[in-house]
Design a protein around this motif. Structure first.
Motif, PDB file in Angstrom:
ATOM      1  N   GLN A  71      36.500  28.007  31.902  1.00  0.00           N
ATOM      2  CA  GLN A  71      36.620  27.363  33.215  1.00  0.00           C
ATOM      3  C   GLN A  71      37.969  26.678  33.364  1.00  0.00           C
ATOM      4  O   GLN A  71      38.653  26.819  34.383  1.00  0.00           O
ATOM      5  CB  GLN A  71      35.490  26.350  33.388  1.00  0.00           C
ATOM      6  N   LEU A  74      40.929  29.235  33.655  1.00  0.00           N
ATOM      7  CA  LEU A  74      41.015  29.945  34.932  1.00  0.00           C
ATOM      8  C   LEU A  74      41.504  29.026  36.042  1.00  0.00           C
ATOM      9  O   LEU A  74      42.347  29.411  36.856  1.00  0.00           O
ATOM     10  CB  LEU A  74      39.656  30.550  35.298  1.00  0.00           C
ATOM     11  N   VAL A  75      40.992  27.797  36.067  1.00  0.00           N
ATOM     12  CA  VAL A  75      41.409  26.878  37.128  1.00  0.00           C
ATOM     13  C   VAL A  75      42.884  26.526  36.972  1.00  0.00           C
ATOM     14  O   VAL A  75      43.639  26.484  37.951  1.00  0.00           O
ATOM     15  CB  VAL A  75      40.526  25.611  37.125  1.00  0.00           C
ATOM     16  N   ALA A  78      44.970  29.382  38.119  1.00  0.00           N
ATOM     17  CA  ALA A  78      44.938  29.540  39.577  1.00  0.00           C
ATOM     18  C   ALA A  78      45.839  28.516  40.250  1.00  0.00           C
ATOM     19  O   ALA A  78      46.609  28.847  41.161  1.00  0.00           O
ATOM     20  CB  ALA A  78      43.514  29.403  40.091  1.00  0.00           C
ATOM     21  N   LEU A  82      49.196  29.326  42.342  1.00  0.00           N
ATOM     22  CA  LEU A  82      49.348  28.889  43.728  1.00  0.00           C
ATOM     23  C   LEU A  82      50.630  28.075  43.897  1.00  0.00           C
ATOM     24  O   LEU A  82      51.413  28.302  44.821  1.00  0.00           O
ATOM     25  CB  LEU A  82      48.135  28.048  44.121  1.00  0.00           C
ATOM     26  N   GLY A  85      53.739  30.348  43.333  1.00  0.00           N
ATOM     27  CA  GLY A  85      53.878  31.293  44.436  1.00  0.00           C
ATOM     28  C   GLY A  85      54.349  30.625  45.707  1.00  0.00           C
ATOM     29  O   GLY A  85      55.184  31.162  46.444  1.00  0.00           O
ATOM     30  N   MET A  94      52.384  35.085  42.757  1.00  0.00           N
ATOM     31  CA  MET A  94      51.142  34.347  42.573  1.00  0.00           C
ATOM     32  C   MET A  94      50.062  35.256  42.002  1.00  0.00           C
ATOM     33  O   MET A  94      49.358  34.898  41.053  1.00  0.00           O
ATOM     34  CB  MET A  94      50.701  33.779  43.922  1.00  0.00           C
ATOM     35  N   MET A  95      49.938  36.450  42.588  1.00  0.00           N
ATOM     36  CA  MET A  95      48.882  37.351  42.124  1.00  0.00           C
ATOM     37  C   MET A  95      49.131  37.816  40.698  1.00  0.00           C
ATOM     38  O   MET A  95      48.193  37.937  39.902  1.00  0.00           O
ATOM     39  CB  MET A  95      48.779  38.571  43.051  1.00  0.00           C
ATOM     40  N   TYR A  98      48.266  35.011  38.282  1.00  0.00           N
ATOM     41  CA  TYR A  98      46.823  34.828  38.176  1.00  0.00           C
ATOM     42  C   TYR A  98      46.176  35.963  37.399  1.00  0.00           C
ATOM     43  O   TYR A  98      45.277  35.736  36.577  1.00  0.00           O
ATOM     44  CB  TYR A  98      46.212  34.715  39.578  1.00  0.00           C
ATOM     45  N   VAL A 102      43.960  35.692  34.035  1.00  0.00           N
ATOM     46  CA  VAL A 102      42.593  36.185  33.857  1.00  0.00           C
ATOM     47  C   VAL A 102      42.500  37.021  32.586  1.00  0.00           C
ATOM     48  O   VAL A 102      41.556  36.881  31.790  1.00  0.00           O
ATOM     49  CB  VAL A 102      42.155  37.001  35.083  1.00  0.00           C
ATOM     50  N   THR A 105      42.634  34.732  29.580  1.00  0.00           N
ATOM     51  CA  THR A 105      41.371  34.008  29.415  1.00  0.00           C
ATOM     52  C   THR A 105      40.306  34.928  28.838  1.00  0.00           C
ATOM     53  O   THR A 105      39.535  34.526  27.964  1.00  0.00           O
ATOM     54  CB  THR A 105      40.892  33.474  30.776  1.00  0.00           C
TER      55      THR A 105
ATOM     56  N   VAL B  11      33.384  35.551  32.864  1.00  0.00           N
ATOM     57  CA  VAL B  11      34.830  35.456  33.133  1.00  0.00           C
ATOM     58  C   VAL B  11      35.179  36.165  34.423  1.00  0.00           C
ATOM     59  O   VAL B  11      35.875  35.615  35.287  1.00  0.00           O
ATOM     60  CB  VAL B  11      35.642  36.056  31.958  1.00  0.00           C
ATOM     61  N   PHE B  14      33.699  34.312  37.599  1.00  0.00           N
ATOM     62  CA  PHE B  14      34.391  33.067  37.898  1.00  0.00           C
ATOM     63  C   PHE B  14      35.804  33.343  38.385  1.00  0.00           C
ATOM     64  O   PHE B  14      36.306  32.666  39.292  1.00  0.00           O
ATOM     65  CB  PHE B  14      34.401  32.188  36.640  1.00  0.00           C
ATOM     66  N   ALA B  15      36.461  34.334  37.798  1.00  0.00           N
ATOM     67  CA  ALA B  15      37.826  34.663  38.212  1.00  0.00           C
ATOM     68  C   ALA B  15      37.854  35.123  39.664  1.00  0.00           C
ATOM     69  O   ALA B  15      38.747  34.729  40.435  1.00  0.00           O
ATOM     70  CB  ALA B  15      38.405  35.750  37.309  1.00  0.00           C
ATOM     71  N   ILE B  18      37.285  32.113  41.994  1.00  0.00           N
ATOM     72  CA  ILE B  18      38.497  31.288  42.112  1.00  0.00           C
ATOM     73  C   ILE B  18      39.552  32.012  42.916  1.00  0.00           C
ATOM     74  O   ILE B  18      40.320  31.382  43.658  1.00  0.00           O
ATOM     75  CB  ILE B  18      38.989  30.894  40.715  1.00  0.00           C
ATOM     76  N   LEU B  19      39.586  33.324  42.820  1.00  0.00           N
ATOM     77  CA  LEU B  19      40.531  34.092  43.632  1.00  0.00           C
ATOM     78  C   LEU B  19      40.239  33.922  45.109  1.00  0.00           C
ATOM     79  O   LEU B  19      41.144  33.762  45.938  1.00  0.00           O
ATOM     80  CB  LEU B  19      40.461  35.576  43.244  1.00  0.00           C
ATOM     81  N   THR B  22      41.426  30.550  46.154  1.00  0.00           N
ATOM     82  CA  THR B  22      42.894  30.539  46.227  1.00  0.00           C
ATOM     83  C   THR B  22      43.378  31.200  47.505  1.00  0.00           C
ATOM     84  O   THR B  22      44.282  30.693  48.179  1.00  0.00           O
ATOM     85  CB  THR B  22      43.486  31.271  45.017  1.00  0.00           C
ATOM     86  N   VAL B  26      45.646  29.712  50.502  1.00  0.00           N
ATOM     87  CA  VAL B  26      46.885  30.347  50.966  1.00  0.00           C
ATOM     88  C   VAL B  26      46.860  30.483  52.481  1.00  0.00           C
ATOM     89  O   VAL B  26      47.853  30.205  53.166  1.00  0.00           O
ATOM     90  CB  VAL B  26      47.056  31.720  50.300  1.00  0.00           C
ATOM     91  N   TRP B  75      55.155  33.161  53.602  1.00  0.00           N
ATOM     92  CA  TRP B  75      54.938  33.929  52.370  1.00  0.00           C
ATOM     93  C   TRP B  75      53.648  34.737  52.438  1.00  0.00           C
ATOM     94  O   TRP B  75      53.429  35.640  51.657  1.00  0.00           O
ATOM     95  CB  TRP B  75      54.913  33.008  51.149  1.00  0.00           C
TER      96      TRP B  75
END
Lengths: 152, 214
Positions: A71, A74-75, A78, A82, A85, A94-95, A98, A102, A105, B11, B14-15, B18-19, B22, B26, B75
């Protein structure tokens, strides 16, 4: 996965766990990397001396560690993605950050690394287990009496 | 967390969650952008102005469109869709002229798109283009029977009286564009990479069509 028929109120003996593993060898997660119980075959020698990942379960403390680590990682990734980016004004950066986060992790958290197995489960000694046998289910004797009455 | 599959599933799930969060943030960051675009449309020439065989009026224009839309790009912008439209009013109160029954009068604004384009990067957002209209500037004639309160100004109504009943025959003819004043509007849709799409426009007034066909 080998089915470990735990009873929450009694810890099984170490011997019992090994039995289940032997009994269901094919359901072990990467069957090729099997832990050899008898190290006679030469092909399995490669895996005996380098136990990088323990193919059994993680211990409880390790599981908790794995979850919190996942957890947090990942946070953090992210938020970092963010922030970076936004300042660089690049969505792609940014992508990528991330996605890298991932993957990292997953590499850290998912396999059963040794540091997740520091707090070993305390199994009951086999001698101790024999002193406390599993409770037998009582066979009801009333049905036998009824059938004998009917015969008469 | 007891097995490989369980942890892998955790994993990934959760990923992805969170995406999603995010991406929402944005999209929210787009609101901090205060754009200041400028645009100007000049009608250099009216090439021809005719009545088509099906009754519609049609105009061909040569336009000079110049705009600076670079402040719209953030962006999170994938592309900006721009179009130039001519807007004019078509009043709908014909019935008042012919009967004593007061009918509702609606004013419709017709919007005819003349040109559009897609801008894919900030560098191309400041542009200048000299072109005839990409799409035909036609006033559409209405066809088919309509309820009484939706007629055009330039309708001809034939009332035929027979011995037993009154028939109302309505012919629809395209609205006259002659001498019409219209607005040129430059619309844009900012298409994001993720999230909410913003759309806005600039209205430019003071354009006239000639009185006569040519």
């Amino acid at each position: 996965m080998p089915t470990n028929d735990f009873n929450l109120f009694s810890t099984p003996s170490k011997r019992h766990l090994g039995d289940t593993f032997l009994r269901y060898p094919r359901s072990a997660p990467a069957a090729a990397l099997r832990f050899p119980i008898s190290s006679s075959s030469s092909s399995s020698r490669l895996f005996v001396y380098a136990p990088i990942c323990n193919l059994r379960l993680m211990d409880w403390q390790g599981q908790k560690r794995a979850e919190t680590l996942m957890q947090i990682l990942l946070v953090v990734f992210a938020v970092a993605a963010l922030g970076i980016g936004y300042t660089l004004a690049s969505f792609q950066t940014m992508m990528l950050i991330y996605a890298g986060g991932v993957v990292l992790t997953a590499l850290i958290t998912v396999p059963n690394w040794p540091f997740f197995n520091r707090h070993h489960l305390k199994w009951l000694d086999p001698s101790e287990a024999e002193k406390h046998p599993k409770p037998q289910v009582n066979v009801p004797t009333t049905t036998k009496k009824k059938s004998s009455k009917n015969k008469q | 967390m007891h097995s490989f599959g369980y942890r892998a599933n955790a994993v990934v799930t959760f990923a992805v969650t969170i995406l999603a969060v995010t991406c929402a943030m944005v999209s929210l960051s787009d609101n901090f952008n205060s754009p200041s675009p400028t645009a100007d449309v000049k009608v250099l020439n009216i090439n021809w102005f005719q009545k088509q065989p099906n009754g519609n009026d049609e105009v061909s224009l040569t336009l000079n469109i110049s705009a600076d839309l670079s402040s719209l790009f953030t962006w999170n912008t994938k592309q900006v869709f721009v179009f130039v439209a001519a807007e004019y009013e078509t009043p709908q109160n014909a019935l008042n002229q012919f009967t004593s029954v007061t009918a509702c009068s609606f004013v419709f604004v017709a919007q005819v798109s003349l040109w559009d384009g897609i801008i894919q990067s900030k560098e191309h957002a400041k542009f200048w283009i000299h072109t005839t209209n990409k799409y035909r500037f036609t006033d559409q004639a209405r066809d088919g029977p309509f309820p009484l309160y939706l007629y055009d100004t330039s309708l001809l109504m034939y009332i035929t009286i027979t011995s037993s009943s009154i028939f109302l025959l309505v012919l629809a003819i395209g609205n006259n564009l002659r001498g019409k004043d219209y607005n040129m509007t430059l619309h844009w849709h900012i298409m994001p990479k993720t999230g909410k799409m913003f759309a806005d426009k600039i209205v430019m007034t003071g354009y006239y069509l000639p009185q006569d066909y040519k």
